[in-house]
Write a protein that holds these residues in place. Sequence first.
Motif, PDB file in Angstrom:
ATOM      1  N   TYR A 136       0.831  -1.200   0.000  1.00 30.21           N
ATOM      2  CA  TYR A 136       0.000   0.000   0.000  1.00 30.21           C
ATOM      3  C   TYR A 136       0.865   1.249   0.000  1.00 30.21           C
ATOM      4  O   TYR A 136       1.929   1.271   0.600  1.00 30.21           O
ATOM      5  CB  TYR A 136      -0.890   0.041   1.256  1.00 30.21           C
ATOM      6  CG  TYR A 136      -1.725  -1.182   1.450  1.00 30.21           C
ATOM      7  CD1 TYR A 136      -2.999  -1.246   0.906  1.00 30.21           C
ATOM      8  CD2 TYR A 136      -1.248  -2.265   2.164  1.00 30.21           C
ATOM      9  CE1 TYR A 136      -3.772  -2.370   1.074  1.00 30.21           C
ATOM     10  CE2 TYR A 136      -2.016  -3.399   2.333  1.00 30.21           C
ATOM     11  CZ  TYR A 136      -3.277  -3.455   1.783  1.00 30.21           C
ATOM     12  OH  TYR A 136      -4.048  -4.560   1.936  1.00 30.21           O
ATOM     13  N   PRO A 168      -1.324   7.474   1.919  1.00 34.01           N
ATOM     14  CA  PRO A 168      -1.921   8.759   1.536  1.00 34.01           C
ATOM     15  C   PRO A 168      -2.020   9.715   2.717  1.00 34.01           C
ATOM     16  O   PRO A 168      -1.954   9.314   3.880  1.00 34.01           O
ATOM     17  CB  PRO A 168      -3.313   8.360   1.045  1.00 34.01           C
ATOM     18  CG  PRO A 168      -3.639   7.160   1.876  1.00 34.01           C
ATOM     19  CD  PRO A 168      -2.329   6.431   2.042  1.00 34.01           C
ATOM     20  N   GLY A 218      -6.889  10.559   1.458  1.00 33.49           N
ATOM     21  CA  GLY A 218      -6.583  10.602   0.029  1.00 33.49           C
ATOM     22  C   GLY A 218      -6.555   9.213  -0.592  1.00 33.49           C
ATOM     23  O   GLY A 218      -6.624   8.192   0.102  1.00 33.49           O
ATOM     24  N   ASN A 219      -6.466   9.155  -1.897  1.00 34.46           N
ATOM     25  CA  ASN A 219      -6.433   7.882  -2.610  1.00 34.46           C
ATOM     26  C   ASN A 219      -5.109   7.172  -2.361  1.00 34.46           C
ATOM     27  O   ASN A 219      -4.054   7.780  -2.411  1.00 34.46           O
ATOM     28  CB  ASN A 219      -6.618   8.093  -4.105  1.00 34.46           C
ATOM     29  CG  ASN A 219      -8.024   8.528  -4.449  1.00 34.46           C
ATOM     30  OD1 ASN A 219      -8.965   8.280  -3.706  1.00 34.46           O
ATOM     31  ND2 ASN A 219      -8.171   9.186  -5.583  1.00 34.46           N
ATOM     32  N   ASP A 262      -2.766   3.762  -3.574  1.00 30.68           N
ATOM     33  CA  ASP A 262      -2.548   2.684  -4.531  1.00 30.68           C
ATOM     34  C   ASP A 262      -2.221   1.434  -3.738  1.00 30.68           C
ATOM     35  O   ASP A 262      -1.441   1.481  -2.788  1.00 30.68           O
ATOM     36  CB  ASP A 262      -1.384   3.009  -5.462  1.00 30.68           C
ATOM     37  CG  ASP A 262      -1.684   4.201  -6.352  1.00 30.68           C
ATOM     38  OD1 ASP A 262      -2.854   4.361  -6.735  1.00 30.68           O
ATOM     39  OD2 ASP A 262      -0.755   4.974  -6.649  1.00 30.68           O
ATOM     40  N   ASP A 312      -7.295   1.065  -6.360  1.00 30.02           N
ATOM     41  CA  ASP A 312      -7.274   2.353  -5.657  1.00 30.02           C
ATOM     42  C   ASP A 312      -8.170   2.251  -4.438  1.00 30.02           C
ATOM     43  O   ASP A 312      -9.285   1.746  -4.535  1.00 30.02           O
ATOM     44  CB  ASP A 312      -7.775   3.480  -6.562  1.00 30.02           C
ATOM     45  CG  ASP A 312      -6.781   3.839  -7.641  1.00 30.02           C
ATOM     46  OD1 ASP A 312      -5.569   3.692  -7.405  1.00 30.02           O
ATOM     47  OD2 ASP A 312      -7.216   4.276  -8.726  1.00 30.02           O
ATOM     48  N   LEU A 313      -7.683   2.743  -3.304  1.00 31.82           N
ATOM     49  CA  LEU A 313      -8.476   2.775  -2.076  1.00 31.82           C
ATOM     50  C   LEU A 313      -8.794   4.222  -1.742  1.00 31.82           C
ATOM     51  O   LEU A 313      -7.927   5.084  -1.799  1.00 31.82           O
ATOM     52  CB  LEU A 313      -7.716   2.147  -0.911  1.00 31.82           C
ATOM     53  CG  LEU A 313      -7.325   0.694  -1.037  1.00 31.82           C
ATOM     54  CD1 LEU A 313      -6.514   0.263   0.175  1.00 31.82           C
ATOM     55  CD2 LEU A 313      -8.556  -0.181  -1.181  1.00 31.82           C
ATOM     56  N   SER A 314     -10.026   4.470  -1.386  1.00 27.08           N
ATOM     57  CA  SER A 314     -10.443   5.801  -0.954  1.00 27.08           C
ATOM     58  C   SER A 314     -11.364   5.621   0.242  1.00 27.08           C
ATOM     59  O   SER A 314     -12.227   4.751   0.234  1.00 27.08           O
ATOM     60  CB  SER A 314     -11.178   6.514  -2.091  1.00 27.08           C
ATOM     61  OG  SER A 314     -11.601   7.779  -1.646  1.00 27.08           O
ATOM     62  N   GLU A 315     -11.181   6.428   1.249  1.00 30.09           N
ATOM     63  CA  GLU A 315     -11.923   6.238   2.496  1.00 30.09           C
ATOM     64  C   GLU A 315     -12.235   7.587   3.129  1.00 30.09           C
ATOM     65  O   GLU A 315     -11.403   8.486   3.117  1.00 30.09           O
ATOM     66  CB  GLU A 315     -11.069   5.414   3.460  1.00 30.09           C
ATOM     67  CG  GLU A 315     -11.762   4.948   4.683  1.00 30.09           C
ATOM     68  CD  GLU A 315     -12.534   3.668   4.459  1.00 30.09           C
ATOM     69  OE1 GLU A 315     -13.449   3.416   5.242  1.00 30.09           O
ATOM     70  OE2 GLU A 315     -12.223   2.931   3.521  1.00 30.09           O
ATOM     71  N   ASP A 364     -16.860   5.710   4.983  1.00 31.34           N
ATOM     72  CA  ASP A 364     -17.481   6.157   3.739  1.00 31.34           C
ATOM     73  C   ASP A 364     -18.848   6.780   3.950  1.00 31.34           C
ATOM     74  O   ASP A 364     -19.669   6.807   3.047  1.00 31.34           O
ATOM     75  CB  ASP A 364     -17.593   5.027   2.722  1.00 31.34           C
ATOM     76  CG  ASP A 364     -16.272   4.762   2.033  1.00 31.34           C
ATOM     77  OD1 ASP A 364     -16.034   3.615   1.694  1.00 31.34           O
ATOM     78  OD2 ASP A 364     -15.485   5.703   1.852  1.00 31.34           O
TER      79      ASP A 364
END
Length: 172
Positions: A42, A45, A70-71, A73, A83-86, A115
């Motif tokens: 990972y 971010p 933030g996003n 990788d 892509d992970l976004s939380e 989320d």
Amino acid sequence: MKKLLPALLLCGAALNPALAQSSRYYGVVDYGNVSYSGPGNYSSPGALSLSGGYNFLTNLDLEAGITLIGNADATVPGPGRVDLSEHIIHAVAVGKVPLNPQITLFGKAGVGLHDGSINGLPDDLIYGFGMQVRFDRELSMRVQYESLGSTQLPGGGTADMTRLSLGLAYHF
């Protein structure tokens, strides 16, 4: 009784300025990096938290806010590169232990809804600890380490999230 009333009025007048200097509400802006641990690799971010709090008792604050992560990788087993976004909405209790008038140690624990999927039940436990340094009556700085819970990975599985951050608090 006639002597007690002036004494009580004098004590009340002396305490009133001290109570006026005690601010019960505060706002906090924290920024730090999130680290993921789980199957795969990972990136780390940045994460911004905006929070508001209320000094409920002398050594206990109640705080709520949102953490925007933030996003990231990630290369995970199964789907490969994703892509992970939380985003996390949180509510925590903050216990404080003052070392002196300027430095306070604190610990926090509460729940986070990941989320913004508010389904009536808390998604994860959030906890952490840190130190706050007060510069003056309104402004202080804090550094903290937090466990932000787990994030769901595409293709199944979870990754634990932690964050080390630095922030400013303004007491109203």
